[in-house]
Design an enzyme around this catalytic site. Structure first.
Site, PDB file in Angstrom:
ATOM      1  N   GLY A 145       0.818  -1.206   0.000  1.00  0.00           N
ATOM      2  CA  GLY A 145       0.000   0.000   0.000  1.00  0.00           C
ATOM      3  C   GLY A 145       0.852   1.257   0.000  1.00  0.00           C
ATOM      4  O   GLY A 145       2.031   1.231  -0.384  1.00  0.00           O
ATOM      5  N   ASP A 177      -8.039  -0.386   1.355  1.00  0.00           N
ATOM      6  CA  ASP A 177      -8.466   1.012   1.524  1.00  0.00           C
ATOM      7  C   ASP A 177      -8.625   1.762   0.200  1.00  0.00           C
ATOM      8  O   ASP A 177      -9.270   2.817   0.161  1.00  0.00           O
ATOM      9  CB  ASP A 177      -7.457   1.770   2.393  1.00  0.00           C
ATOM     10  N   GLY A 201       2.141   2.911   2.442  1.00  0.00           N
ATOM     11  CA  GLY A 201       3.311   2.795   3.336  1.00  0.00           C
ATOM     12  C   GLY A 201       4.425   1.998   2.664  1.00  0.00           C
ATOM     13  O   GLY A 201       5.606   2.376   2.723  1.00  0.00           O
TER      14      GLY A 201
HETATM   15  N1  LIG Z   1       7.329  -4.824   3.425  1.00  0.00           N
HETATM   16  C1  LIG Z   1       7.098  -4.300   4.621  1.00  0.00           C
HETATM   17  N2  LIG Z   1       7.715  -4.783   5.734  1.00  0.00           N
HETATM   18  C2  LIG Z   1       7.466  -4.253   6.933  1.00  0.00           C
HETATM   19  N3  LIG Z   1       6.627  -3.226   7.163  1.00  0.00           N
HETATM   20  C3  LIG Z   1       5.995  -2.704   6.119  1.00  0.00           C
HETATM   21  C4  LIG Z   1       6.199  -3.203   4.783  1.00  0.00           C
HETATM   22  N4  LIG Z   1       5.426  -2.502   3.939  1.00  0.00           N
HETATM   23  C5  LIG Z   1       4.774  -1.600   4.694  1.00  0.00           C
HETATM   24  N5  LIG Z   1       5.105  -1.715   5.985  1.00  0.00           N
HETATM   25  C6  LIG Z   1       4.572  -0.902   7.088  1.00  0.00           C
HETATM   26  O1  LIG Z   1       3.192  -1.212   7.213  1.00  0.00           O
HETATM   27  C7  LIG Z   1       2.398  -0.061   7.414  1.00  0.00           C
HETATM   28  C8  LIG Z   1       1.249  -0.028   6.415  1.00  0.00           C
HETATM   29  O2  LIG Z   1       1.748  -0.196   5.119  1.00  0.00           O
HETATM   30  P1  LIG Z   1       0.891   0.016   3.791  1.00  0.00           P
HETATM   31  O3  LIG Z   1       0.396   1.420   3.763  1.00  0.00           O
HETATM   32  O4  LIG Z   1       1.721  -0.440   2.688  1.00  0.00           O
HETATM   33  O5  LIG Z   1      -0.290  -0.964   3.957  1.00  0.00           O
HETATM   34  P2  LIG Z   1      -1.830  -0.756   3.825  1.00  0.00           P
HETATM   35  O6  LIG Z   1      -2.389  -1.967   3.235  1.00  0.00           O
HETATM   36  O7  LIG Z   1      -2.118   0.523   3.130  1.00  0.00           O
HETATM   37  O8  LIG Z   1      -2.256  -0.742   5.301  1.00  0.00           O
HETATM   38  P3  LIG Z   1      -2.456   0.468   6.332  1.00  0.00           P
HETATM   39  O9  LIG Z   1      -3.852   0.868   6.231  1.00  0.00           O
HETATM   40  O10 LIG Z   1      -2.096  -0.154   7.628  1.00  0.00           O
HETATM   41  O11 LIG Z   1      -1.583   1.614   5.888  1.00  0.00           O
HETATM   42  C9  LIG Z   1       3.346   1.112   7.296  1.00  0.00           C
HETATM   43  O12 LIG Z   1       3.594   1.567   8.616  1.00  0.00           O
HETATM   44  C10 LIG Z   1       4.605   0.558   6.687  1.00  0.00           C
HETATM   45  O13 LIG Z   1       5.763   1.187   7.185  1.00  0.00           O
HETATM   46  O1  LIG Z   2      -3.907  -5.177  10.857  1.00  0.00           O
HETATM   47  P1  LIG Z   2      -4.124  -3.908  11.595  1.00  0.00           P
HETATM   48  O2  LIG Z   2      -2.870  -3.406  12.238  1.00  0.00           O
HETATM   49  O3  LIG Z   2      -5.280  -3.971  12.533  1.00  0.00           O
HETATM   50  O4  LIG Z   2      -4.443  -2.830  10.469  1.00  0.00           O
HETATM   51  C1  LIG Z   2      -5.612  -2.117  10.352  1.00  0.00           C
HETATM   52  C2  LIG Z   2      -5.511  -1.142   9.226  1.00  0.00           C
HETATM   53  O5  LIG Z   2      -5.172  -1.800   8.026  1.00  0.00           O
HETATM   54  C3  LIG Z   2      -6.104  -1.500   7.014  1.00  0.00           C
HETATM   55  O6  LIG Z   2      -6.980  -2.580   6.977  1.00  0.00           O
HETATM   56  C4  LIG Z   2      -5.487  -1.400   5.658  1.00  0.00           C
HETATM   57  O7  LIG Z   2      -4.926  -2.597   5.285  1.00  0.00           O
HETATM   58  C5  LIG Z   2      -6.783  -0.226   7.486  1.00  0.00           C
HETATM   59  O8  LIG Z   2      -8.010   0.006   6.920  1.00  0.00           O
HETATM   60  C6  LIG Z   2      -6.789  -0.420   8.975  1.00  0.00           C
HETATM   61  O9  LIG Z   2      -6.792   0.808   9.661  1.00  0.00           O
HETATM   62 MG   LIG Z   3      -1.891   2.274   3.895  1.00  0.00          MG
END
Ligand SMILES: Nc1ncnc2c1ncn2[C@@H]1O[C@H](COP(=O)(O)OP(=O)(O)OP(=O)(O)O)[C@@H](O)[C@H]1O
Ligand SMILES: O=P(O)(O)OC[C@H]1O[C@](O)(CO)[C@@H](O)[C@@H]1O
Ligand SMILES: [Mg+2]
Length: 358
Positions: free
Chosen positions: A114, A139, A116
Site C-alpha cells: 500500500g 483502503d 506505506g
Molecule cells: N514490506 C514491509 N515490511 C514491513 N513493514 C511494512 C512493509 N510494507 C509496509 N510496511 C509498514 O506497514 C504499514 C502499512 O503499510 P501500507 O500502507 O503499505 O499498507 P496498507 O495496506 O495501506 O495498510 P495500512 O492501512 O495499515 O496503511 C506502514 O507503517 C509501513 O511502514
Molecule cells: O492489521 P491492523 O494493524 O489492525 O491494520 C488495520 C488497518 O489496516 C487496514 O486494513 C489497511 O490494510 C486499514 O483500513 C486499517 O486501519
Molecule cells: Mg496504507
C-alpha cells in the site's frame, strides 16, 4: 535474472493471485524467483529468501491472505528494537537489507503493498534497488490508481454485512452504526454504503455534524421508517473533533477504531432511540478474493514482470482509465487518493437521499 517478491502492510484478498502471476511469468522467462517473508522480516534472518517455484504457487489464486506473510510494523528505515533498559526505539537497518540483496545476487524486487510500502520502496530506490511496485490495499487510497487489489472484495463483504444488519435494524426499530475500514479515505464506506442503501454515510473526507444525522433520523420517522442505517469509516470524525484511536505501538501507524460506538451513544442520547454498533474489522480483509480481485491481481502481477523485463524500474503498475500502465513510485510515495467530493458517486449518494453528515 533473479527477482524477489514481497508483500507489505495489511493483507488483502488477491495478494496470492499477484504472487502466483508474478512467479509464473518470471519462471516462464527462465528467471529465478525468491520470496521475502513477513514484509522485509526474513531479510534479517538466516534464511532471507525462500525459493518460489511452480509448486509453491499452485492453487493459490483463490486463497485469502499471503503465502509470504506480511508486516505492518517493520519499515527498514524505522525498525523497532528493544533497548537494553527494556524501552523501545527504532533504527535504520536499510544498509543491511541492501547488502543482503547484493550478497544473494538479487537483481530486482517486486514490492506488493500500500501507500506505506510504496514510501519504503521509494527510499530503497533512492539507495539503488531496482523495484517494481504492485498496488495493494483494501483502503483503495493509493494515489494514481483507479483501483488497488483487495478493494473489491472488501467492499463486497461490507455490502453483504450491511445488508444483513439492515434487516435486524428494521425488525428492532434501531439505529445501527456499522464501522468499516479505510483509514483516511472513505472508499469502502461510500461504495458499500451506497450499494446497501444505507441512510447515512460518514467519510473521513467530510467532517460530520450530529445535527445532520438527527435530522435524517427524524425525516425517516416522519415517513414511518423507524430504523436508520449509518455506515461510518474508521477515520471519520465530527466537525472540530478528533480521530478515534485505540493506541500506537512503536514502528506502527496509529490504530484507528471506536468511532461507531461513539456515534451510536451520542445518537441515542440525542434521540432517545435504541442503538447498536458493529465493527466489521478484519472480516473485510480476510478470505477468498472476488473474481474482480483475482483478475486484477493476476494482471498486476504479470505486468510487474513485464516491467522488470523492459527494465522499466522504480515504477508502480497501475490501472488508469481502465488501462494497465505504470507510473513513477516517487510520484505516489507521499500522496493519498481521497474520495473526490465532486465525483459522480458522491453526487449519486446525495441524489438518492443519503445523508453524508454535512
Ligand atoms: N514490506 C514491509 N515490511 C514491513 N513493514 C511494512 C512493509 N510494507 C509496509 N510496511 C509498514 O506497514 C504499514 C502499512 O503499510 P501500507 O500502507 O503499505 O499498507 P496498507 O495496506 O495501506 O495498510 P495500512 O492501512 O495499515 O496503511 C506502514 O507503517 C509501513 O511502514
Ligand atoms: O492489521 P491492523 O494493524 O489492525 O491494520 C488495520 C488497518 O489496516 C487496514 O486494513 C489497511 O490494510 C486499514 O483500513 C486499517 O486501519
Ligand atoms: Mg496504507
Amino acid at each position: 535474472m533473479k527477482i524477489a517478491i514481497n508483500t507489505g502492510g495489511g493483507d488483502a484478498p488477491g495478494l496470492n493471485a499477484a504472487i502466483r502471476a508474478a512467479t509464473l511469468a518470471a519462471l516462464r522467462r527462465g528467471w529465478e524467483v525468491y520470496g521475502i517473508e513477513n514484509g522485509y522480516g526474513s531479510i534479517y534472518t538466516d534464511e532471507p529468501f525462500v525459493r518460489l517455484t511452480e509448486k509453491e504457487v499452485r492453487g493459490i489464486t483463490l486463497l485469502g491472505g499471503t503465502i509470504l506473510g506480511t508486516a505492518n510494523k517493520g519499515n527498514p528505515f524505522e525498525m523497532p528494537y528493544q533497548k537494553k533498559d527494556g524501552s523501545w526505539d527504532t533504527k535504520d537497518v536499510s544498509d543491511h537489507l541492501m547488502q543482503t540483496f547484493e550478497d544473494y545476487g538479487i537483481d530486482a524486487l517486486v514490492a506488493i503493498g500500500g501507500d506505506g510500502s510504496m514510501r519504503i520502496a521509494n527510499k530503497l530506490v533512492n539507495k539503488g534497488l531496482d523495484i517494481v511496485g504492485v498496488p495493494k490495499t483494501i483502503d483503495n487510497d493509493i494515489w494514481g490508481c483507479d483501483v488497488t487489489l483487495g478493494f473489491d472484495t472488501a467492499r463486497s463483504i461490507a455490502t453483504e454485512a450491511i445488508d444483513r444488519i439492515t434487516t435486524t435494524a428494521e425488525s428492532h426499530q434501531r439505529l445501527m452504526v456499522v464501522e468499516v475500514m479505510g483509514r483516511y479515505a472513505g472508499w469502502i464506506a461510500l461504495l458499500s454504503g451506497l450499494a446497501s442503501t444505507a441512510d447515512v454515510i460518514l467519510l473521513p473526507e467530510i467532517p460530520f455534524t450530529y445535527d445532520s444525522i438527527v435530522e435524517k433520523i427524524e425525516e425517516r420517522k416522519s415517513k414511518d421508517k423507524h430504523y436508520t442505517m449509518i455506515v461510518v469509516a474508521e477515520g471519520a470524525k465530527p466537525k472540530g473533533g478528533e480521530l478515534v484511536t485505540k493506541g500506537k505501538t512503536i514502528g506502527q501507524e496509529v490504530q484507528l477504531g471506536g468511532i461507531a460506538r461513539q456515534v451510536a451513544a451520542e445518537l441515542t442520547e440525542r434521540t432517545g432511540q435504541e442503538s447498536r454498533s458493529v465493527v466489521l474489522g478484519h472480516l473485510q480483509r480476510g478470505g477468498s478474493p472476488t473474481t474482480y480481485d483475482r483478475l486484477i491481481s493476476l494482471r498486476f502481477g504479470a505486468a510487474a514482470i513485464r516491467c522488470v523485463q523492459e527494465r522499466d524500474f522504480n515504477k508502480l503498475v497501475v490501472l488508469q482509465d481502465n488501462k494497465l500502465t505504470s507510473i513513477p513510485i516517487n510520484e505516489v510515495a507521499n500522496k493519498m487518493k481521497a474520495v473526490p467530493l465532486d465525483s459522480d458517486t458522491v453526487q449519486t449518494a446525495r441524489d438518492v437521499g443519503i445523508c453524508l453528515g454535512d
